[in-house]
Design a protein around this motif. Structure first.
Motif, short mmCIF file in Angstrom:
data_model
loop_
_atom_site.label_atom_id
_atom_site.label_comp_id
_atom_site.label_asym_id
_atom_site.label_seq_id
_atom_site.Cartn_x
_atom_site.Cartn_y
_atom_site.Cartn_z
N TYR A 271 0.82 -1.21 0.00
CA TYR A 271 0.00 0.00 0.00
C TYR A 271 0.86 1.27 0.00
O TYR A 271 0.49 2.26 -0.62
CB TYR A 271 -0.97 0.00 1.18
N ILE B 49 -9.12 8.81 2.70
CA ILE B 49 -8.89 7.74 3.68
C ILE B 49 -9.97 6.67 3.56
O ILE B 49 -9.68 5.48 3.51
CB ILE B 49 -8.81 8.30 5.11
N MET C 242 -9.41 2.84 2.47
CA MET C 242 -9.77 1.77 3.41
C MET C 242 -10.83 0.84 2.81
O MET C 242 -10.77 -0.38 3.03
CB MET C 242 -10.26 2.37 4.72
N SER D 158 -9.08 -1.45 0.42
CA SER D 158 -8.31 -2.48 1.13
C SER D 158 -9.24 -3.53 1.75
O SER D 158 -8.90 -4.71 1.79
CB SER D 158 -7.43 -1.85 2.20
N SER E 110 -7.28 -4.02 6.29
CA SER E 110 -7.61 -2.64 6.64
C SER E 110 -6.59 -2.04 7.62
O SER E 110 -6.20 -0.88 7.47
CB SER E 110 -9.00 -2.56 7.23
N VAL E 111 -6.18 -2.81 8.60
CA VAL E 111 -5.18 -2.32 9.55
C VAL E 111 -3.86 -2.04 8.83
O VAL E 111 -3.19 -1.04 9.09
CB VAL E 111 -4.97 -3.34 10.70
N SER E 112 -3.51 -2.92 7.89
CA SER E 112 -2.28 -2.73 7.13
C SER E 112 -2.34 -1.50 6.24
O SER E 112 -1.32 -0.90 5.93
CB SER E 112 -2.00 -3.95 6.26
N ALA E 113 -3.53 -1.11 5.81
CA ALA E 113 -3.69 0.03 4.91
C ALA E 113 -3.97 1.34 5.64
O ALA E 113 -4.02 2.39 5.00
CB ALA E 113 -4.82 -0.25 3.93
N LEU E 114 -4.13 1.29 6.95
CA LEU E 114 -4.49 2.51 7.68
C LEU E 114 -3.42 3.60 7.57
O LEU E 114 -3.71 4.73 7.18
CB LEU E 114 -4.77 2.18 9.15
N LEU E 115 -2.19 3.28 7.90
CA LEU E 115 -1.12 4.27 7.83
C LEU E 115 -0.88 4.77 6.40
O LEU E 115 -0.77 5.98 6.19
CB LEU E 115 0.16 3.72 8.45
N SER F 207 -3.05 5.02 4.08
CA SER F 207 -4.17 5.90 3.72
C SER F 207 -4.00 7.27 4.36
O SER F 207 -4.34 8.29 3.75
CB SER F 207 -5.50 5.28 4.12
N LEU F 208 -3.47 7.31 5.57
CA LEU F 208 -3.20 8.60 6.21
C LEU F 208 -2.10 9.36 5.48
O LEU F 208 -2.18 10.58 5.32
CB LEU F 208 -2.82 8.39 7.68
#
Length: 159
Positions: free
Chosen positions: A48, A73, A77, A80, A138-143, A145-146
């Motif tokens: 990502y 974001i 998300m 993802s 989703s957790v892996s894509a959080l940062l 996306s920010l």
């Protein structure tokens, strides 16, 4: 019997030793699964971040055109989550097929396992597996996306 150098063990002693070996095996298996989970999260995160880097101009253009950070974001998300859902379903059914194949052929490969029947997860676990896959993705894509939402607009456009 001491004179002959033989040791006699009761069934309870053998059961305790077998139980201890199985506990050690379970703990080792959980350790390996945890390591694979961490590696999977790092791999997805890296993918990502690569997407964010390669599409930085697109994200900055969206921001210039008025798309909010929250929308970027949420879009990232949602994508993802969909990827996690698809790969989770593929992984679940591939695992079921592999286990079914192994169950039918293991006796031919290892004759000692002829009486053992392997049973895969039921379809009731599919929802849990898909939810787990979506959460991991989703957790892996959080940062990333920010990072995508906070790209410096002027530096990205200059590229």
């Amino acid at each position: 019997i001491k004179g002959m150098g033989l040791t006699v063990e009761s069934q309870n002693d053998i059961a305790k030793k077998t139980g201890e070996m199985l506990r050690i095996f379970d703990q080792f298996s959980l350790l390996i699964i945890g390591a694979f989970l961490v590696l999977t999260i790092i791999s997805i995160f890296n993918s990502y971040m690569n997407i964010v880097y390669n599409m930085s101009q697109k994200f900055s253009l969206k921001r210039i055109l008025g798309v909010s950070k929250a929308e970027i974001i949420l879009t990232f998300m949602a994508e993802s989550a969909i990827v996690g859902l698809v790969y989770g379903a593929v992984g679940f059914y591939t695992g079921q097929l592999a286990l079914r194949y192994l169950s039918h052929n293991i006796a031919a490969w290892i004759p000692a396992f002829s009486g053992i029947a392997l049973r895969g997860p039921d379809n009731e676990l599919l929802c849990l597996a898909l939810a787990f896959s979506v959460v991991i993705s989703s957790v892996s894509a959080l940062l990333p996306s920010l990072v995508a939402a906070n790209i410096n607009l002027f530096k990205a456009v200059r590229k």
